[in-house]
Write a protein that holds these residues in place. Sequence first.
Motif, short mmCIF file in Angstrom:
data_model
loop_
_atom_site.label_atom_id
_atom_site.label_comp_id
_atom_site.label_asym_id
_atom_site.label_seq_id
_atom_site.Cartn_x
_atom_site.Cartn_y
_atom_site.Cartn_z
N TYR A 3 6.60 -6.62 -1.09
CA TYR A 3 6.55 -5.70 0.05
C TYR A 3 7.93 -5.06 0.24
O TYR A 3 8.03 -3.84 0.41
CB TYR A 3 6.11 -6.43 1.32
CG TYR A 3 5.94 -5.51 2.49
CD1 TYR A 3 4.71 -4.91 2.74
CD2 TYR A 3 6.99 -5.23 3.36
CE1 TYR A 3 4.54 -4.05 3.82
CE2 TYR A 3 6.83 -4.38 4.43
CZ TYR A 3 5.60 -3.79 4.66
OH TYR A 3 5.44 -2.94 5.73
N ASP A 7 6.36 -2.37 -3.52
CA ASP A 7 5.22 -2.56 -4.42
C ASP A 7 4.07 -3.13 -3.59
O ASP A 7 3.75 -4.31 -3.66
CB ASP A 7 5.60 -3.50 -5.56
CG ASP A 7 4.51 -3.62 -6.62
OD1 ASP A 7 3.40 -3.07 -6.41
OD2 ASP A 7 4.77 -4.26 -7.65
N TYR A 8 3.44 -2.25 -2.81
CA TYR A 8 2.43 -2.69 -1.86
C TYR A 8 1.15 -3.15 -2.52
O TYR A 8 0.47 -4.04 -2.00
CB TYR A 8 2.15 -1.57 -0.84
CG TYR A 8 3.42 -1.12 -0.16
CD1 TYR A 8 4.17 -2.00 0.60
CD2 TYR A 8 3.90 0.18 -0.32
CE1 TYR A 8 5.35 -1.60 1.20
CE2 TYR A 8 5.08 0.59 0.28
CZ TYR A 8 5.79 -0.30 1.04
OH TYR A 8 6.97 0.08 1.62
N ALA A 11 1.87 -6.62 -3.50
CA ALA A 11 1.99 -7.40 -2.26
C ALA A 11 0.60 -7.75 -1.73
O ALA A 11 0.37 -8.89 -1.30
CB ALA A 11 2.80 -6.64 -1.21
N VAL A 12 -0.33 -6.81 -1.77
CA VAL A 12 -1.70 -7.08 -1.35
C VAL A 12 -2.28 -8.23 -2.18
O VAL A 12 -2.88 -9.17 -1.65
CB VAL A 12 -2.60 -5.82 -1.46
CG1 VAL A 12 -4.07 -6.19 -1.41
CG2 VAL A 12 -2.26 -4.84 -0.36
N ASN A 30 -0.02 -9.21 7.46
CA ASN A 30 0.77 -8.70 6.33
C ASN A 30 -0.07 -7.78 5.45
O ASN A 30 0.40 -6.74 5.01
CB ASN A 30 1.30 -9.86 5.50
CG ASN A 30 2.31 -10.71 6.24
OD1 ASN A 30 2.78 -10.35 7.31
ND2 ASN A 30 2.63 -11.86 5.69
N GLN A 33 -0.47 -4.39 7.07
CA GLN A 33 0.73 -3.57 6.92
C GLN A 33 0.78 -2.93 5.53
O GLN A 33 1.12 -1.76 5.39
CB GLN A 33 1.98 -4.43 7.14
CG GLN A 33 2.12 -4.96 8.55
CD GLN A 33 2.52 -3.88 9.52
OE1 GLN A 33 3.59 -3.30 9.40
NE2 GLN A 33 1.66 -3.58 10.46
N CYS A 34 0.42 -3.70 4.51
CA CYS A 34 0.39 -3.16 3.15
C CYS A 34 -0.64 -2.05 3.03
O CYS A 34 -0.37 -0.99 2.44
CB CYS A 34 0.04 -4.26 2.15
SG CYS A 34 1.33 -5.48 1.90
N LYS A 37 0.59 1.16 4.36
CA LYS A 37 1.54 1.80 3.43
C LYS A 37 0.81 2.45 2.26
O LYS A 37 1.29 3.42 1.68
CB LYS A 37 2.56 0.79 2.90
CG LYS A 37 3.43 0.18 3.96
CD LYS A 37 4.47 1.15 4.43
CE LYS A 37 5.48 0.44 5.32
NZ LYS A 37 6.50 1.35 5.82
#
Length: 75
Positions: A3, A7-8, A11-12, A30, A33-34, A37
């Motif tokens: 994150y 690199d979303y 991150a997911v 979290n 939020q990803c 983005k």
Amino acid sequence: VFYARGDYTEAVAQFQKAYELTGLADLQYNLAQCYEKLFQPAAALGAYRLYLANGKPSAAYCGKNGGMAIGSRAC
């Protein structure tokens, strides 16, 4: 780490794995939020709803966010 690097997508994937292993509701926050983005509002909304539906935030989350309440979830 992912994150913070922006690199979303990765991150997911990592937050989802962690959620599957732990069931910690904070991970849904979290994920949301990803998804924001990544311009995926429907996925973000779903994750926020799961987050809010799962009770009180963890002590780690409350400490990190100065004890602020999120939605109907008080620290």
